[in-house]
Design a protein around this motif. Structure first.
Motif, PDB file in Angstrom:
ATOM      1  N   ILE A  20       0.664  -3.653  -2.048  1.00  0.00           N
ATOM      2  CA  ILE A  20      -0.347  -4.138  -3.006  1.00  0.00           C
ATOM      3  C   ILE A  20       0.219  -5.297  -3.832  1.00  0.00           C
ATOM      4  CG2 ILE A  20      -1.750  -3.513  -5.026  1.00  0.00           C
ATOM      5  CD1 ILE A  20      -2.831  -2.378  -2.380  1.00  0.00           C
ATOM      6  N   ASP A  21       1.475  -5.200  -4.253  1.00  0.00           N
ATOM      7  CA  ASP A  21       2.096  -6.298  -5.011  1.00  0.00           C
ATOM      8  C   ASP A  21       2.092  -7.585  -4.196  1.00  0.00           C
ATOM      9  OD1 ASP A  21       2.546  -4.629  -7.123  1.00  0.00           O
ATOM     10  OD2 ASP A  21       4.702  -4.381  -6.763  1.00  0.00           O
ATOM     11  N   ASP A  22       2.384  -7.481  -2.915  1.00  0.00           N
ATOM     12  CA  ASP A  22       2.408  -8.655  -2.035  1.00  0.00           C
ATOM     13  C   ASP A  22       0.989  -9.218  -1.880  1.00  0.00           C
ATOM     14  OD1 ASP A  22       2.894 -10.548  -0.072  1.00  0.00           O
ATOM     15  OD2 ASP A  22       4.229  -9.267   1.081  1.00  0.00           O
ATOM     16  N   LYS A  80       7.416   0.246   4.386  1.00  0.00           N
ATOM     17  CA  LYS A  80       6.972  -0.324   3.102  1.00  0.00           C
ATOM     18  C   LYS A  80       6.258   0.756   2.307  1.00  0.00           C
ATOM     19  CE  LYS A  80       7.446  -5.021   3.406  1.00  0.00           C
ATOM     20  NZ  LYS A  80       8.072  -5.875   2.404  1.00  0.00           N
ATOM     21  N   THR A  81       6.307   0.615   1.005  1.00  0.00           N
ATOM     22  CA  THR A  81       5.524   1.522   0.167  1.00  0.00           C
ATOM     23  C   THR A  81       4.158   0.899  -0.124  1.00  0.00           C
ATOM     24  OG1 THR A  81       6.270   0.589  -1.909  1.00  0.00           O
ATOM     25  CG2 THR A  81       7.615   2.360  -0.960  1.00  0.00           C
ATOM     26  N   ALA A 105      -2.812   4.568   5.444  1.00  0.00           N
ATOM     27  CA  ALA A 105      -3.914   3.594   5.384  1.00  0.00           C
ATOM     28  C   ALA A 105      -4.858   3.918   4.231  1.00  0.00           C
ATOM     29  CB  ALA A 105      -4.673   3.595   6.716  1.00  0.00           C
ATOM     30  N   LYS A 106      -5.163   5.183   4.088  1.00  0.00           N
ATOM     31  CA  LYS A 106      -6.074   5.594   3.005  1.00  0.00           C
ATOM     32  C   LYS A 106      -5.463   5.293   1.636  1.00  0.00           C
ATOM     33  CE  LYS A 106      -7.597   9.900   1.481  1.00  0.00           C
ATOM     34  NZ  LYS A 106      -8.000  11.296   1.731  1.00  0.00           N
ATOM     35  N   ALA A 107      -4.165   5.562   1.502  1.00  0.00           N
ATOM     36  CA  ALA A 107      -3.501   5.306   0.216  1.00  0.00           C
ATOM     37  C   ALA A 107      -3.493   3.815  -0.125  1.00  0.00           C
ATOM     38  CB  ALA A 107      -2.074   5.850   0.275  1.00  0.00           C
ATOM     39  N   ILE A 108      -3.306   2.965   0.878  1.00  0.00           N
ATOM     40  CA  ILE A 108      -3.330   1.511   0.626  1.00  0.00           C
ATOM     41  C   ILE A 108      -4.723   1.085   0.165  1.00  0.00           C
ATOM     42  CG2 ILE A 108      -3.125  -0.783   1.662  1.00  0.00           C
ATOM     43  CD1 ILE A 108      -1.145   0.460   3.692  1.00  0.00           C
ATOM     44  N   LEU A 109      -5.736   1.546   0.881  1.00  0.00           N
ATOM     45  CA  LEU A 109      -7.110   1.132   0.559  1.00  0.00           C
ATOM     46  C   LEU A 109      -7.540   1.653  -0.812  1.00  0.00           C
ATOM     47  CD1 LEU A 109      -8.516   1.725   4.130  1.00  0.00           C
ATOM     48  CD2 LEU A 109      -8.382  -0.498   2.971  1.00  0.00           C
ATOM     49  N   LYS A 110      -7.146   2.876  -1.100  1.00  0.00           N
ATOM     50  CA  LYS A 110      -7.482   3.452  -2.406  1.00  0.00           C
ATOM     51  C   LYS A 110      -6.829   2.651  -3.528  1.00  0.00           C
ATOM     52  CE  LYS A 110      -7.216   7.870  -4.831  1.00  0.00           C
ATOM     53  NZ  LYS A 110      -6.525   9.155  -4.868  1.00  0.00           N
ATOM     54  N   ALA A 111      -5.549   2.309  -3.336  1.00  0.00           N
ATOM     55  CA  ALA A 111      -4.830   1.521  -4.343  1.00  0.00           C
ATOM     56  C   ALA A 111      -5.445   0.134  -4.482  1.00  0.00           C
ATOM     57  CB  ALA A 111      -3.353   1.409  -3.958  1.00  0.00           C
ATOM     58  N   GLU A 171      -1.442  12.606   0.293  1.00  0.00           N
ATOM     59  CA  GLU A 171      -1.330  11.154   0.266  1.00  0.00           C
ATOM     60  C   GLU A 171       0.066  10.706   0.688  1.00  0.00           C
ATOM     61  OE1 GLU A 171      -2.143   8.325  -3.323  1.00  0.00           O
ATOM     62  OE2 GLU A 171      -3.998   9.236  -2.620  1.00  0.00           O
ATOM     63  N   GLN A 172       0.112   9.659   1.496  1.00  0.00           N
ATOM     64  CA  GLN A 172       1.404   9.187   2.008  1.00  0.00           C
ATOM     65  C   GLN A 172       1.678   7.806   1.437  1.00  0.00           C
ATOM     66  OE1 GLN A 172       1.746   9.612   6.267  1.00  0.00           O
ATOM     67  NE2 GLN A 172       3.238   7.958   6.346  1.00  0.00           N
ATOM     68  N   ASN A 173       2.745   7.694   0.633  1.00  0.00           N
ATOM     69  CA  ASN A 173       2.985   6.456  -0.099  1.00  0.00           C
ATOM     70  C   ASN A 173       3.866   5.460   0.625  1.00  0.00           C
ATOM     71  OD1 ASN A 173       1.377   6.759  -2.388  1.00  0.00           O
ATOM     72  ND2 ASN A 173       2.779   8.335  -3.126  1.00  0.00           N
ATOM     73  N   ARG A 174       4.327   5.808   1.809  1.00  0.00           N
ATOM     74  CA  ARG A 174       5.082   4.834   2.589  1.00  0.00           C
ATOM     75  C   ARG A 174       4.754   4.980   4.066  1.00  0.00           C
ATOM     76  NH1 ARG A 174      10.403   4.202   1.273  1.00  0.00           N
ATOM     77  NH2 ARG A 174      10.047   4.893  -0.850  1.00  0.00           N
ATOM     78  N   GLY A 175       4.893   3.869   4.796  1.00  0.00           N
ATOM     79  CA  GLY A 175       4.575   3.887   6.219  1.00  0.00           C
ATOM     80  C   GLY A 175       5.185   2.670   6.885  1.00  0.00           C
ATOM     81  N   ILE A 176       4.852   2.473   8.158  1.00  0.00           N
ATOM     82  CA  ILE A 176       5.457   1.393   8.938  1.00  0.00           C
ATOM     83  C   ILE A 176       4.420   0.294   9.192  1.00  0.00           C
ATOM     84  CG2 ILE A 176       6.691   0.784  11.051  1.00  0.00           C
ATOM     85  CD1 ILE A 176       8.170   2.883   9.457  1.00  0.00           C
TER      86      ILE A 176
END
Ligand code: SF4
Length: 171
Positions: free
Chosen positions: A72-74, A66-67, A103-109, A2-7
């Motif tokens: 998700i907070d935004d 961004k992490t 992308a997967k980590a964002i959607l999962k969160a 899982e990748q917790n930060r990206g562009i």
């Protein structure tokens, strides 16, 4: 892994054309394709880059790291709108699969906090990755670039193959 930060290159609140209801659209940077009609050419390169504003002549940086938590907070700032309208989070690009783990980590969160999720994608990715990611997706937009396979490859992929050439038009 899982990748917790990206562009990303933009977070657009109050989107009404990127899925059901009122949504927040998060645009990931990076795309393997080079469509001549691309409406977000600043999204194509994977990393942040300098851009010159044609009107103000000022230099700006497109893209920032961004992490998942920051995103998700935004997105959650507009949760009242989502509940009223049936909206949620949309991931767009660029091509979201260019940053598959992020992308997967964002959607999962997003699913973990109860958000409706949508993606906009070319589906230009291995089948296994596509299936893996869509377990966290409620709604999918995908686009057919050209119905003719040969013309599709000539217009979209020949540009990729020749992107380091100074004679792209001849490829
Ligand atoms: S797939 Fe989308 S982001 Fe990528 S080059 Fe084509 S139009 Fe632009």
């Amino acid at each position: 892994m899982e990748q917790n930060r990206g562009i990303i290159f933009n977070i657009q609140h109050f989107s009404i054309h990127d899925g059901p209801g009122i949504r927040t659209t998060v645009f990931l940077k990076g795309c393997p394709l080079r469509c001549p009609w691309c409406s977000n050419p600043e999204s194509q390169r994977a990393n942040p880059e300098k851009m010159l504003d044609a009107v103000t002549k000022k230099e700006t940086i497109t893209g920032e790291e961004k992490t998942v938590t920051e995103i998700i907070d935004d997105v959650l700032k507009d949760v009242d709108f989502y509940e009223e309208s049936g909206g949620g989070l949309t991931l767009s690009g660029g091509e979201i699969f260019a940053q598959f783990e992020f992308a997967k980590a964002i959607l999962k969160a997003a699913k973990e906090v109860g958000l409706h999720t949508a993606i906009e994608t070319t589906a230009f990715v291995e089948h296994e990755k596509f299936v893996d990611l869509i377990q966290y997706v409620d709604f999918i937009y995908t686009d057919l670039k050209h119905y003719n396979t040969l013309k599709h490859k000539k217009v979209i992929l020949s540009i990729i193959l020749c992107k380091h050439s100074s004679k792209v038009a001849e490829c």
